[in-house]
Structure formats: structure tokens, C-alpha cells
Design a protein around this motif. Structure first.
Motif, PDB file in Angstrom:
ATOM      1  N   ASP A   1       0.825  -1.209   0.000  1.00  0.00           N
ATOM      2  CA  ASP A   1       0.000   0.000   0.000  1.00  0.00           C
ATOM      3  C   ASP A   1       0.859   1.259   0.000  1.00  0.00           C
ATOM      4  OD1 ASP A   1      -2.658   1.399   0.426  1.00  0.00           O
ATOM      5  OD2 ASP A   1      -1.626   2.027   2.248  1.00  0.00           O
ATOM      6  N   ALA A   2       1.911   1.264   0.800  1.00  0.00           N
ATOM      7  CA  ALA A   2       2.801   2.425   0.848  1.00  0.00           C
ATOM      8  C   ALA A   2       3.489   2.642  -0.496  1.00  0.00           C
ATOM      9  CB  ALA A   2       3.844   2.226   1.953  1.00  0.00           C
ATOM     10  N   ARG A   3       3.903   1.560  -1.127  1.00  0.00           N
ATOM     11  CA  ARG A   3       4.553   1.687  -2.437  1.00  0.00           C
ATOM     12  C   ARG A   3       3.571   2.227  -3.482  1.00  0.00           C
ATOM     13  NH1 ARG A   3       7.728  -3.066  -5.886  1.00  0.00           N
ATOM     14  NH2 ARG A   3       7.468  -2.078  -7.942  1.00  0.00           N
ATOM     15  N   ALA A   4       2.330   1.724  -3.460  1.00  0.00           N
ATOM     16  CA  ALA A   4       1.333   2.200  -4.429  1.00  0.00           C
ATOM     17  C   ALA A   4       1.092   3.699  -4.265  1.00  0.00           C
ATOM     18  CB  ALA A   4       0.039   1.418  -4.253  1.00  0.00           C
ATOM     19  N   LYS A   5       1.034   4.161  -3.021  1.00  0.00           N
ATOM     20  CA  LYS A   5       0.840   5.594  -2.781  1.00  0.00           C
ATOM     21  C   LYS A   5       2.027   6.402  -3.301  1.00  0.00           C
ATOM     22  CE  LYS A   5      -2.159   5.096   1.270  1.00  0.00           C
ATOM     23  NZ  LYS A   5      -2.260   5.221   2.748  1.00  0.00           N
ATOM     24  N   ALA A   6       3.235   5.881  -3.081  1.00  0.00           N
ATOM     25  CA  ALA A   6       4.433   6.589  -3.544  1.00  0.00           C
ATOM     26  C   ALA A   6       4.493   6.625  -5.066  1.00  0.00           C
ATOM     27  CB  ALA A   6       5.681   5.929  -2.969  1.00  0.00           C
ATOM     28  N   GLU A   7       4.177   5.506  -5.702  1.00  0.00           N
ATOM     29  CA  GLU A   7       4.189   5.461  -7.168  1.00  0.00           C
ATOM     30  C   GLU A   7       3.180   6.436  -7.752  1.00  0.00           C
ATOM     31  OE1 GLU A   7       5.601   0.868  -8.108  1.00  0.00           O
ATOM     32  OE2 GLU A   7       3.475   1.286  -7.729  1.00  0.00           O
ATOM     33  N   LYS A   8       1.996   6.498  -7.154  1.00  0.00           N
ATOM     34  CA  LYS A   8       0.958   7.396  -7.663  1.00  0.00           C
ATOM     35  C   LYS A   8       1.333   8.858  -7.448  1.00  0.00           C
ATOM     36  CE  LYS A   8      -3.977   8.438  -7.240  1.00  0.00           C
ATOM     37  NZ  LYS A   8      -5.262   8.062  -6.562  1.00  0.00           N
ATOM     38  N   ALA A   9       1.878   9.158  -6.281  1.00  0.00           N
ATOM     39  CA  ALA A   9       2.197  10.554  -5.961  1.00  0.00           C
ATOM     40  C   ALA A   9       3.413  11.054  -6.724  1.00  0.00           C
ATOM     41  CB  ALA A   9       2.435  10.693  -4.453  1.00  0.00           C
ATOM     42  N   LEU A  10       4.401  10.193  -6.918  1.00  0.00           N
ATOM     43  CA  LEU A  10       5.662  10.633  -7.521  1.00  0.00           C
ATOM     44  C   LEU A  10       5.697  10.452  -9.031  1.00  0.00           C
ATOM     45  CD1 LEU A  10       8.078   9.165  -4.817  1.00  0.00           C
ATOM     46  CD2 LEU A  10       7.544  11.587  -5.169  1.00  0.00           C
ATOM     47  N   GLY A  11       4.894   9.563  -9.569  1.00  0.00           N
ATOM     48  CA  GLY A  11       4.876   9.357 -11.012  1.00  0.00           C
ATOM     49  C   GLY A  11       6.236   8.956 -11.537  1.00  0.00           C
ATOM     50  N   GLU A  12       6.724   9.677 -12.531  1.00  0.00           N
ATOM     51  CA  GLU A  12       8.007   9.331 -13.144  1.00  0.00           C
ATOM     52  C   GLU A  12       9.183   9.537 -12.204  1.00  0.00           C
ATOM     53  OE1 GLU A  12       8.406  11.500 -16.755  1.00  0.00           O
ATOM     54  OE2 GLU A  12       6.825  10.387 -17.803  1.00  0.00           O
ATOM     55  N   ARG A  13       8.973  10.306 -11.154  1.00  0.00           N
ATOM     56  CA  ARG A  13      10.070  10.530 -10.193  1.00  0.00           C
ATOM     57  C   ARG A  13      10.245   9.335  -9.244  1.00  0.00           C
ATOM     58  NH1 ARG A  13       8.651  15.630  -6.920  1.00  0.00           N
ATOM     59  NH2 ARG A  13       6.574  14.703  -7.132  1.00  0.00           N
ATOM     60  N   PHE A  14       9.306   8.392  -9.247  1.00  0.00           N
ATOM     61  CA  PHE A  14       9.417   7.245  -8.338  1.00  0.00           C
ATOM     62  C   PHE A  14      10.618   6.396  -8.706  1.00  0.00           C
ATOM     63  CE2 PHE A  14       8.628   2.790  -7.241  1.00  0.00           C
ATOM     64  CZ  PHE A  14       8.396   2.901  -5.877  1.00  0.00           C
ATOM     65  N   ASP A  15      11.466   6.128  -7.726  1.00  0.00           N
ATOM     66  CA  ASP A  15      12.655   5.297  -7.897  1.00  0.00           C
ATOM     67  C   ASP A  15      12.539   4.116  -6.943  1.00  0.00           C
ATOM     68  OD1 ASP A  15      15.419   4.318  -7.141  1.00  0.00           O
ATOM     69  OD2 ASP A  15      15.973   5.717  -8.728  1.00  0.00           O
ATOM     70  N   LEU A  16      12.503   2.902  -7.498  1.00  0.00           N
ATOM     71  CA  LEU A  16      12.275   1.719  -6.687  1.00  0.00           C
ATOM     72  C   LEU A  16      13.388   1.504  -5.670  1.00  0.00           C
ATOM     73  CD1 LEU A  16      10.418  -0.680  -6.163  1.00  0.00           C
ATOM     74  CD2 LEU A  16      11.705  -1.972  -7.896  1.00  0.00           C
TER      75      LEU A  16
END
Length: 584
Positions: A532-547
Motif C-alpha cells: 500500500d505504501a509503495r502504491a501511494k508513492a508510485e501514484k504521488a511521484l509518477g516518473e520521479r518514483f525510484d524503486l
């Protein structure tokens, strides 16, 4: 300027200074509290074997566990909690608000266990105080002092066992005990020590190969002292415990299964849920979530069966997996080598998903023979990944990839040493283990196997899904047993109908859930929190999300309650998705 306004102006000028002083004072008080308590806690449990940290110094005694000591600990932690509650977390800065949340959770958990007197049931079907001493016997001792301390521990076993036995008698008297149905055969590990004489005894293990740095004459003296301690202290203590277990405990322990059937059972089970999940969910809510997840995963499993080309239905596919010899190792070496190959493949991929890796490596070894019959399929921690080679027809190869990811890297054998090596954290975050976080990360690591292309065949992928299903089933089975009145047979049937676990694994796992209320809930709820935390980060950061940055953030926390994890991922998002190790 009129006197009133002059006074107001002076007060306003002093406000920042007063606030800074209050912050400094709160910070100093908080750090003094946890520094003192942590040192006291280490002294209290000095001598308790920690199978996950064999680098700790060996004590010359075992811990005190008698009722008076337990009452003293309860008073101490109650006082610590009172001191903590006198500090406002809003007055803390930097990492200290997180430290406060983690530390207060620890103290509250310790205090709650004392309140319910969980020390009157000092073992379960998975772990016992007498088998934990076996991990000490398997430690690598390096100096003559290590051997002398070890011998002193052996001499202390009779006192230690007497105190644990008195605690179990007190538990029996109030109906607080391990359920009888889970005890069959658990006395064998005691008998193995009680009946082994001389150099064949488990506790002689460290003397079989001693460091060359210890002179030969000193080695000879230490070996003889070890034999004497085993003969005069260890064997009599284990024989006395064996008599108590066979002739008293196993005949008088409760015949009910549910935690809620014990004294103040509903409150006790809820406290165990809070301890192992760090959440305030009710048993009914967890049960319903489990049923929902079981149904969701079942659809993925059905799709994987179709992908495999198998023409039968779900029960027929499970029967095929459980009975076809091609899915099982023929020798212990085959199982160990396959596990090693999987772990080595992970080494080549893990840098793509995690930035900071621990320095400590891990060995792959079989579960010790005296523990293996009732042990889980594998267990990992700092420096070790234990693979259970007992009863090979119950050790499917199609689940080995998921098991290895969970127990070795990127699971326990990566997360735990990484926390220990994080010198920026206080010790109470580096060296403690919160099940919801640790098991949640390890189960999430199985999911990462999909992204690392570790599941090569439909059978491997089904093994992964079966392991996910296994943990989702735990939400149903644990609450079913301890809250809804399920029988052992109901729990076994639910596991049998929904997972690809072998019959032996189903039996040992269900007994584990019966004897260890709520611990099984931590895995899936912990994984869901990370997902859930990862999904929120991916949605909020978009292309800036770094795994890699996301995983570094999660792993940099040490071991924290799930609400703290969610909070820290929120900060990660607000900070633009930067890794905690990124240079300014």
C-alpha cells in the motif's frame, strides 16, 4: 513604549529561546530514558540465546525468569512508560519523533506481556526455552573466556529450568498453557539431551573443535570442565524437565485451542494481535480481510494452472503437486544446492532493486536434526539461511524460490543485518525485531521475485502464489481458531484446500498457529502495508518514483510499527522520492 507592550515584546522575543530550551530538555530526557532502560534490558536478558545475533558477547549465566523478577520488570517498565508519557513528542526534532513512536511501542508491548504473564507459557510448538539453549551450544566460541562463560551457563541450567518449571506450574494452575494437542512429540528434544552421555551430548558441540589460539593444556582442562558440567548439571536438569513435561505438564495442559478460552482470553488475544501486527484491528475484521484475499489469490492460481497446461481442476492440480516425485528433492544435498543456486541468482539481480546492501553475507545450512521434525521449512537471519532437509517428500522444489527469497535475500538475511549495520539508529531500533515489519518485508520479498524474474516456470509461479495464499489463509485460520472456535481439523482442511503445502507442513503450521496466537497474522498484514505504501508513492511521484530509493527508505527504518512505516513513506513522498542515503 508602555510597560504592558514592553513586557509583551520581551515575551515574544524570548519565545523562540524558550521553545528551543524545551526541545533540548525533552530530547535530553527522552534519550536518557531509553539509554538507561536499554542498558538495563540487556542486563536483564543477558544469557538469553539470540539465534539471530551470534556476535553478541557470551554471558556467564542464564537470565532470571522467576516470578519476583517478572514482577520487578513489570514495575520498571510501568515507570518507564510513565516517564515517556510525560514527554510530548511534538517537542522532539529530527529522528527523535520516530524514535519515540518506536520505543514507546516497544515498552508498551513489553509491559502488556508482563501484565498477561506470558512468561508462564515460555514455549510454543515452534520455539522453546530448552531448544533455544541448543543455539548457544552451536555457537562458535573463540576465546578461553568464551568457553569459561559457556561452562558457567551449563552449570546455571538447573536453576534456570527450575524457574521456568515453576512458571509453567503457575500457568497450569490458572488455565494458561500450551494446548495439549500441539504437544505430541515435543518432549523428544528434551529426551535427546537427557539421554546423551559424554561427548555425544549436544552441549559438548563447542568442545569438538577448539581454536588453535587456545593452548593444548588449556583446551584439555576446558573440555574436562565441560564434560563435568554436562554430567552434573545439564543431563540432570534435562532429565528433571523431561519428567515434569511427560508426567505433569502434558497430562494437565488445557484441551481447548482458542486463546480466547484462557483467562481474560478476549483481551489477551487482542493484545497479541496488537503486539504482532502493531495494528488495532479486530479478529472479525482480520478474518474477513483474509477471506477476501484468499478469493483474490485463488483467481491468480487458477490462471497459473491454465498457463501450465494442466487439464484437471484445482484439487487435482494440488494432488499432482503433492504426489509427483519430480517436484521433490531426492537428497538433502540437492535441496541445499538448489537453495544456494537460487540465492546466488538473487545476488546478480538485487542491486537493481535495492541501493544499500549489508556487508554481512549468509551461509546456507540444514536445520539441526534435533529441531527439524517440528521446525518450519526454512528460517533466515543475520549470517544464516537454514533449510529444513527433514522428510524430503514434504519439501517441494516449486516453493523453494519463494522460501529462499523470504529467508535469505532480499528477506531476513538482508533486512536484519542491514538494520544492525545502520549506525545512525539507536540500538533499540537496530537490534529488536517487530514481527509485522520484519515478516511483512520478508513476504514482500517473495513478491519482488516476480520483478526479478525469479519464477521461471508456471510451477514456480504457482509455488509463489501458494505461499501468498498460505499467509492469507493464516488471517482466516488464526482468527478462526482463537476467536471463532475452529477445530484443528477445520484449520487443516482450510489450508489443505487452498494451498499446495504438504501434509507435514500443514500439520506443523496449524499447530504453530494454535500454540502461538496472532504471530501468524503479522506476515500478510505487514506485506499489505508495504504494498500500500509503495502504491501511494508510485501514484504521488509518477516518473520521479525510484524503486531503489523506496526500498532504501523502508529498509533504513530498522524495525518499526506499521503506522510509523506509512508515516515515513509519506515523508519520502513529500521529499520528492529521494533516497535517505542521497547526498545533499
Amino acid at each position: 513604549m508602555k510597560p504592558f507592550f514592553l513586557a509583551l515584546a520581551c515575551t515574544l522575543c524570548l519565545a523562540p529561546a524558550l521553545q528551543a530550551q524545551a526541545t533540548d530538555n525533552a530530547t535530553a530526557r527522552f534519550r536518557a530514558i531509553y539509554t538507561k532502560e536499554w542498558g538495563w534490558r540487556q542486563a536483564q536478558f543477558d544469557g538469553t540465546d539470540d539465534e539471530d545475533n551470534h556476535d553478541a558477547a557470551l554471558a556467564d549465566h542464564l537470565p532470571r525468569v522467576d516470578a519476583d523478577t517478572q514482577a520487578m520488570r513489570e514495575r520498571y517498565w510501568a515507570d518507564v512508560l510513565q516517564q515517556l508519557d510525560a514527554i510530548s513528542p511534538r517537542q522532539l526534532q529530527g529522528e527523535d519523533p520516530v524514535n519515540y513512536a518506536v520505543y514507546r511501542n516497544q515498552i508498551q508491548t513489553l509491559l502488556t506481556d508482563q501484565h498477561f504473564r506470558t512468561w508462564e507459557m515460555p514455549f510454543n510448538s515452534d520455539t522453546a526455552f530448552w531448544t533455544n539453549l541448543g543455539f548457544t551450544a552451536r555457537r562458535t566460541l573463540r576465546t578461553a573466556d568464551d568457553y569459561r562463560h559457556y561452562i558457567d551457563q551449563l552449570k546455571d541450567i538447573p536453576r534456570y529450568f527450575d524457574e521456568e518449571t515453576a512458571n509453567m506450574r503457575a500457568g497450569l494452575a490458572r488455565g494458561f498453557s500450551v494446548p495439549r494437542v500441539t504437544l505430541a512429540g515435543r518432549d523428544q528434544s528434551i529426551a535427546d539431551v537427557a539421554h546423551a552421555r559424554g561427548d555425544d551430548n549436544l552441549f559438548y558441540t563447542p568442545f569438538r573443535k577448539m581454536p588453535a589460539t587456545i593452548p593444548a593444556d588449556a583446551q584439555a582442562r576446558l573440555r574436562q570442565q565441560g564434560r563435568d558440567a554436562i554430567r552434573t548439571s545439564v543431563i540432570p536438569a534435562y532429565a528433571k524437565l523431561l519428567d515434569f513435561m511427560r508426567n505433569t505438564y502434558m497430562k494437565q495442559t488445557r484441551t481447548t485451542l482458542a486463546a480466547e478460552a484462557m483467562p481474560d482470553g478476549k483481551a489477551f488475544y487482542q493484545s497479541q494481535i496488537r503486539e504482532f501486527t502493531t495494528l488495532d484491528m479486530t479478529p472479525d475484521a482480520i478474518h474477513e480481510l483474509g477471506l477476501k484475499e484468499v478469493a483474490r489469490i485463488r483467481k491468480e492460481m487458477d490462471a497459473t494452472i491454465r498457463e501450465s497446461g494442466f487439464k484437471g481442476n484445482f484439487p487435482e492440480f494440488l494432488h499432482d503437486l503433492r504426489t509427483d516425485p519430480k517436484f521433490y528433492p531426492k537428497t538433502p544435498d540437492e535441496l541445499l544446492k538448489d537453495a544456494a543456486w537460487i540465492a546466488k541468482r538473487v545476488d546478480g539481480k538485487i542491486g537493481n532493486i535495492i541501493g544499500r546492501l549489508p556487508r554481512q553475507r549468509f551461509a546456507i545450512e540444514p536445520v539441526p536434526a534435533d529441531l527439524a521434525p517440528f521446525y518450519t521449512g526454512g528460517r533466515g537471519g543475520p549470517g544464516i539461511y537454514l533449510v529444513n532437509t527433514y522428510d524430503l517428500p514434504s519439501r517441494p522444489l516449486y516453493s523453494l524460490t519463494a522460501l529462499t527469497l523470504h529467508e535469505s535475500a532480499p528477506g531476513h538475511a538482508l533486512q536484519m543485518p542491514l538494520a544492525m549495520e545502520h549506525e545512525g539508529l539507536p540500538d533499540f531500533r537496530r537490534y529488536t525485531y517487530i514481527s509485522a515489519y520484519g515478516e511483512g518485508w520478508a513476504l514482500y520479498s517473495e513478491r519482488l521475485g516476480v520483478e526479478m524474474d525469479m519464477y521461471d516456470t508456471p510451477y514456480d509461479r504457482f509455488g509463489y502464489l501458494s505461499y501468498q495464499m498460505w499467509r492469507a489463509c493464516r488471517l482466516v485460520v488464526d482468527t478462526g481458531i482463537h476467536h471463532k472456535g475452529w477445530t484443528r481439523e477445520q484449520a487443516q482442511a482450510f489450508m489443505r484446500d487452498n494451498t499446495a503445502l504438504s501434509e507435514h507442513e500443514i500439520d506443523t503450521e496449524v499447530d504453530r498457529y494454535i500454540a502461538w496466537p496472532a504471530q501468524a497474522l503479522s506476515y500478510y498484514l505487514g506485506e499489505l502495508a508495504i504494498v500500500d505504501a509503495r502504491a501511494k508513492a508510485e501514484k504521488a511521484l509518477g516518473e520521479r518514483f525510484d524503486l531503489r530509493a523506496f526500498h532504501d527508505t523502508v529498509l533504513s527504518l530498522g524495525s518499526v510499527p506499521l503506522p510509523v512505516l506509512q508515516q515515513e513513506v509519506g515523508k519520502f513522498i513529500a521529499n520528492g522520492g529521494r533516497s535517505p542515503y542521497a547526498t545533499k
